[in-house]
Design a protein around this motif. Structure first.
Motif, short mmCIF file in Angstrom:
data_model
loop_
_atom_site.label_atom_id
_atom_site.label_comp_id
_atom_site.label_asym_id
_atom_site.label_seq_id
_atom_site.Cartn_x
_atom_site.Cartn_y
_atom_site.Cartn_z
N TYR A 193 0.91 -1.16 -0.03
CA TYR A 193 0.03 -0.07 0.10
C TYR A 193 0.77 1.05 0.04
CZ TYR A 193 -3.36 3.61 1.73
OH TYR A 193 -3.96 4.66 1.90
N HIS A 194 1.92 1.32 0.77
CA HIS A 194 2.70 2.53 0.90
C HIS A 194 3.62 2.77 -0.37
CE1 HIS A 194 1.40 3.58 4.89
NE2 HIS A 194 1.88 2.40 5.52
N ALA A 195 3.99 1.58 -0.90
CA ALA A 195 4.48 1.68 -2.15
C ALA A 195 4.05 1.98 -3.41
CB ALA A 195 5.13 0.10 -2.37
N PHE A 196 2.46 1.79 -3.34
CA PHE A 196 1.65 2.32 -4.42
C PHE A 196 1.36 3.73 -4.15
CE2 PHE A 196 -0.50 -2.19 -4.29
CZ PHE A 196 0.34 -2.51 -5.20
N LYS A 197 1.51 4.12 -2.96
CA LYS A 197 1.12 5.66 -2.72
C LYS A 197 2.42 6.54 -2.99
CE LYS A 197 -3.14 6.10 -0.98
NZ LYS A 197 -3.80 6.95 -1.67
N GLU A 198 3.48 5.81 -2.93
CA GLU A 198 4.69 6.44 -3.00
C GLU A 198 4.63 6.86 -4.69
OE1 GLU A 198 7.82 4.69 -1.48
OE2 GLU A 198 7.40 5.14 0.56
N GLN A 199 4.29 5.91 -5.69
CA GLN A 199 4.31 6.07 -6.81
C GLN A 199 3.55 7.12 -7.58
OE1 GLN A 199 2.84 2.11 -8.21
NE2 GLN A 199 4.84 1.23 -7.40
N GLU A 200 2.47 7.53 -6.84
CA GLU A 200 1.35 8.87 -7.20
C GLU A 200 2.16 9.87 -7.24
OE1 GLU A 200 -2.02 8.65 -4.50
OE2 GLU A 200 -2.43 6.67 -5.23
N THR A 201 1.83 10.81 -8.23
CA THR A 201 2.18 11.96 -8.46
C THR A 201 0.86 13.15 -8.66
OG1 THR A 201 2.17 11.93 -10.75
CG2 THR A 201 4.22 11.21 -9.63
N LYS A 202 1.10 14.56 -8.70
CA LYS A 202 0.03 15.30 -8.98
C LYS A 202 -0.64 14.99 -10.29
CE LYS A 202 1.86 19.17 -6.15
NZ LYS A 202 2.45 20.62 -6.33
N ARG A 235 -1.25 2.79 -26.45
CA ARG A 235 -1.30 4.22 -26.38
C ARG A 235 -1.93 4.96 -27.71
NH1 ARG A 235 3.78 3.40 -24.23
NH2 ARG A 235 4.86 3.92 -26.27
N HIS A 236 -1.54 4.27 -28.85
CA HIS A 236 -1.99 4.83 -30.18
C HIS A 236 -3.57 4.71 -29.79
CE1 HIS A 236 -2.30 5.32 -34.49
NE2 HIS A 236 -2.91 4.16 -34.43
N CYS A 237 -4.24 3.74 -29.59
CA CYS A 237 -5.75 3.65 -29.58
C CYS A 237 -6.28 4.44 -28.20
CB CYS A 237 -6.08 2.44 -29.49
SG CYS A 237 -5.55 1.12 -30.93
N HIS A 238 -5.55 5.35 -27.65
CA HIS A 238 -6.07 6.02 -26.62
C HIS A 238 -6.60 5.23 -25.50
CE1 HIS A 238 -5.47 9.49 -29.34
NE2 HIS A 238 -6.16 8.87 -30.10
N ARG A 239 -5.82 4.15 -25.18
CA ARG A 239 -6.28 3.43 -24.07
C ARG A 239 -5.49 3.68 -22.70
NH1 ARG A 239 -9.73 2.39 -27.11
NH2 ARG A 239 -10.78 0.54 -27.60
N LEU A 240 -4.25 4.18 -22.92
CA LEU A 240 -3.21 4.52 -22.01
C LEU A 240 -2.36 5.86 -22.25
CD1 LEU A 240 -1.58 0.89 -21.41
CD2 LEU A 240 -3.24 1.94 -20.13
N ARG A 241 -1.67 6.33 -21.31
CA ARG A 241 -0.88 7.35 -21.51
C ARG A 241 0.30 7.25 -20.20
NH1 ARG A 241 -1.29 11.98 -17.97
NH2 ARG A 241 -3.19 11.77 -16.69
N GLU A 242 1.37 7.88 -20.82
CA GLU A 242 2.71 7.65 -19.92
C GLU A 242 2.78 8.87 -19.12
OE1 GLU A 242 5.89 6.61 -21.82
OE2 GLU A 242 5.17 4.34 -22.76
N VAL A 243 3.01 8.56 -17.81
CA VAL A 243 3.49 9.73 -16.92
C VAL A 243 4.90 9.41 -16.35
CG1 VAL A 243 2.99 10.94 -14.87
CG2 VAL A 243 1.09 10.33 -16.38
N ARG A 244 5.80 10.10 -16.81
CA ARG A 244 7.28 9.73 -16.29
C ARG A 244 7.80 10.80 -15.04
NH1 ARG A 244 10.21 6.61 -20.12
NH2 ARG A 244 8.84 5.89 -21.93
N GLY A 245 8.58 10.03 -14.29
CA GLY A 245 9.14 10.90 -13.29
C GLY A 245 9.46 10.00 -12.05
N SER A 246 10.67 10.36 -11.81
CA SER A 246 11.45 9.68 -10.29
C SER A 246 11.78 8.36 -11.20
CB SER A 246 10.59 9.56 -9.14
OG SER A 246 10.28 10.67 -8.55
N HIS A 247 12.36 8.48 -11.97
CA HIS A 247 12.87 7.10 -12.92
C HIS A 247 11.94 5.77 -12.93
CE1 HIS A 247 16.96 8.88 -12.47
NE2 HIS A 247 16.37 9.21 -11.14
#
Length: 254
Positions: A193-202, A235-247
């Motif tokens: 749970y805490h690991a998942f929370k640390e992955q979140e960004t604004k 991503r091409h079919c607008h099912r996903l998008r990428e958010v990069r940060g903190s490696h």
């Protein structure tokens, strides 16, 4: 010199002509006989009636021919539709797309989420809404056909939707943990749970996303070149998008 056969033919022809002349004379004399005039008139009326009946029969025959052609066209159409239905029955996709449910935590910029009414009623925070987990919609065949060939390679429609199913399994498993009360968690689950929370960004706030570690933990998929190729298609079919940060690469559901 004429043979006996030729003379016989000539005799037959002459006799036939003589018989025709005699019949003509008899009919002519009958027309002048007052006693036979009524009979001839009646015969003429009968012939006229027969002619009218034949005309009716001819019209009915033409009408039946038109109806028969229409029935044949209808039969061909039914047969064609039956073949199409049989083909569809034998080729039902393993994964059918379904309408995505609306979540209160959905991105307000998401075009597929309907606008709220002008005067909405206060939302009741039921357990069902609280534990709603969004899923990736399966690809339609039309969408798959519009994916560039260099992206698809040898991948098939069913293979891509099978990966979508596995991704949804990972997302459900992840957010099932995030929706649990902390007091009810074991030490291992609490660490997740805490690991998942640390992955979140604004940028991911209020969104559903997964990372490669979630795929390894909750599915049997191999995170290889083929897997990343399928992510590119999604991503091409607008099912996903990428958010990069903190490696870390986060794959956000759209």
């Amino acid at each position: 010199m004429m043979s006996s056969v030729d003379l016989q033919d000539v005799s037959v022809q002459l006799n036939n002509k003589i018989s025709s002349i005699k019949r003509s004379m008899q009919l002519r004399n009958m027309g002048n006989d007052p006693s036979l005039t009524k009979i001839l008139h009646k015969i003429g009326l009968e012939l006229s009636s027969i002619r009218d009946t034949l005309d009716i029969f001819q019209m009915q025959i033409l009408q039946q021919q038109t109806e028969l052609k229409s029935l044949q066209d209808l039969r061909n159409s039914v047969q064609k539709n039956s073949e199409i239905a049989h083909h569809l029955l034998e080729n039902i996709p393993a994964h059918l797309p379904k309408k995505a449910a609306q979540s209160s935590t959905a991105d307000p910029k998401d075009e597929r989420v309907q606008e709220a009414p002008v005067n909405p009623e206060p939302e009741k925070h039921s357990a069902k809404n609280k534990h709603f987990i969004r899923e990736i919609e399966y690809l339609l065949m039309e969408e798959f056909n519009h994916v560039p060939g260099y992206m698809k390679g040898r991948m098939t429609y069913d293979q891509i939707n099978a990966v979508i199913q596995e991704l949804n399994t990972a997302v459900k498993a992840k957010y099932k943990i995030l929706n649990q009360p902390l007091k009810s968690m074991s030490n291992i689950t609490r660490n997740q749970y805490h690991a998942f929370k640390e992955q979140e960004t604004k940028e991911t706030q209020g969104q559903y996303f997964f990372v490669e570690a979630d795929i390894k933990d909750f599915t049997r998929l191999k995170v290889d070149k083929k897997f990343h190729g399928i992510l590119s298609i999604l991503r091409h079919c607008h099912r996903l998008r990428e958010v990069r940060g903190s490696h870390l690469v986060r794959y956000v559901l759209l």
